[in-house]
Write a protein that holds these residues in place. Structure first.
Motif, short mmCIF file in Angstrom:
data_model
loop_
_atom_site.label_atom_id
_atom_site.label_comp_id
_atom_site.label_asym_id
_atom_site.label_seq_id
_atom_site.Cartn_x
_atom_site.Cartn_y
_atom_site.Cartn_z
N LYS A 4 -24.64 20.35 99.20
CA LYS A 4 -23.41 21.05 98.81
C LYS A 4 -22.48 20.09 98.06
O LYS A 4 -21.87 20.46 97.06
CB LYS A 4 -22.72 21.62 100.04
N TYR A 5 -22.41 18.86 98.54
CA TYR A 5 -21.57 17.85 97.89
C TYR A 5 -22.07 17.56 96.48
O TYR A 5 -21.29 17.47 95.54
CB TYR A 5 -21.55 16.57 98.73
N ILE A 6 -23.38 17.42 96.33
CA ILE A 6 -23.97 17.16 95.01
C ILE A 6 -23.73 18.35 94.08
O ILE A 6 -23.39 18.17 92.91
CB ILE A 6 -25.47 16.84 95.14
N ALA A 7 -23.87 19.55 94.60
CA ALA A 7 -23.62 20.74 93.79
C ALA A 7 -22.16 20.80 93.34
O ALA A 7 -21.87 21.14 92.19
CB ALA A 7 -23.99 22.00 94.57
N GLU A 8 -21.26 20.43 94.23
CA GLU A 8 -19.84 20.41 93.87
C GLU A 8 -19.55 19.35 92.82
O GLU A 8 -18.76 19.57 91.90
CB GLU A 8 -18.97 20.17 95.11
N GLN A 9 -20.21 18.20 92.94
CA GLN A 9 -20.05 17.14 91.95
C GLN A 9 -20.54 17.60 90.58
O GLN A 9 -19.89 17.37 89.57
CB GLN A 9 -20.83 15.89 92.35
N LYS A 10 -21.69 18.23 90.55
CA LYS A 10 -22.24 18.73 89.28
C LYS A 10 -21.32 19.78 88.68
O LYS A 10 -21.11 19.80 87.47
CB LYS A 10 -23.64 19.30 89.49
N TYR A 11 -20.79 20.65 89.51
CA TYR A 11 -19.87 21.68 89.03
C TYR A 11 -18.61 21.03 88.44
O TYR A 11 -18.15 21.41 87.36
CB TYR A 11 -19.48 22.63 90.16
N THR A 12 -18.07 20.03 89.14
CA THR A 12 -16.87 19.35 88.66
C THR A 12 -17.14 18.64 87.34
O THR A 12 -16.33 18.71 86.41
CB THR A 12 -16.38 18.33 89.71
N GLN A 13 -18.30 17.98 87.22
CA GLN A 13 -18.65 17.30 85.98
C GLN A 13 -18.83 18.30 84.84
O GLN A 13 -18.40 18.06 83.71
CB GLN A 13 -19.92 16.47 86.15
N LEU A 78 -23.52 7.46 77.91
CA LEU A 78 -23.00 6.10 77.97
C LEU A 78 -21.88 5.98 78.98
O LEU A 78 -21.86 5.06 79.79
CB LEU A 78 -22.51 5.65 76.58
N THR A 79 -20.95 6.90 78.94
CA THR A 79 -19.83 6.83 79.88
C THR A 79 -20.25 7.31 81.27
O THR A 79 -19.84 6.73 82.26
CB THR A 79 -18.64 7.66 79.38
N LYS A 80 -21.07 8.33 81.32
CA LYS A 80 -21.48 8.88 82.61
C LYS A 80 -22.31 7.87 83.40
O LYS A 80 -22.10 7.68 84.59
CB LYS A 80 -22.28 10.16 82.40
N ASN A 81 -23.25 7.22 82.74
CA ASN A 81 -24.08 6.23 83.43
C ASN A 81 -23.24 5.09 83.98
O ASN A 81 -23.47 4.62 85.08
CB ASN A 81 -25.16 5.68 82.50
N TRP A 82 -22.28 4.64 83.20
CA TRP A 82 -21.41 3.56 83.64
C TRP A 82 -20.62 3.99 84.86
O TRP A 82 -20.52 3.25 85.83
CB TRP A 82 -20.46 3.13 82.52
N GLU A 83 -20.06 5.20 84.81
CA GLU A 83 -19.26 5.70 85.94
C GLU A 83 -20.11 5.78 87.20
O GLU A 83 -19.69 5.36 88.27
CB GLU A 83 -18.67 7.07 85.61
#
Length: 98
Positions: A4-13, A78-83
């Motif tokens: 659920k946490y991963i799904a929320e993260q993907k939704y937020t991204q 590039l930015t996502k991988n760094w984050e």
């Protein structure tokens, strides 16, 4: 729980990505409306000097940089991988100190 946490993260991204894309297209639409107005005003009132190029090229450069930020750098991750690397690094540091 973690799924659920991963799904929320993907939704937020995804929501952030959509906001960036919408911002770019809004910027592009405003450019496409305002620059012709500037050109008209320039050619109507001062046709011997084409100063509209300064506005068109300056703003166009900013628009190009906005496009790069939204579609090129973000698309390649590039930015996502760094984050994500930084988040993992900080989480590992936090585990080591506990």
């Amino acid at each position: 729980m973690e799924d659920k946490y991963i799904a929320e993260q993907k939704y937020t991204q995804a929501k952030k990505r959509v906001k960036k894309i919408k911002g770019f297209y809004t910027h592009l639409a405003i450019y496409c409306i305002i620059i012709p107005v500037i050109i008209f005003v320039n050619l109507k009132f001062e046709p011997h000097f084409h100063w509209f190029w300064f506005s068109a090229l300056g703003w166009g450069t900013g628009l190009f940089c906005h496009w790069l930020n939204v579609f090129v750098f973000n698309k390649t991750g590039l930015t996502k991988n760094w984050e994500e690397r930084k988040i993992k690094e900080l989480m590992n540091e936090d585990k080591n100190y506990k």
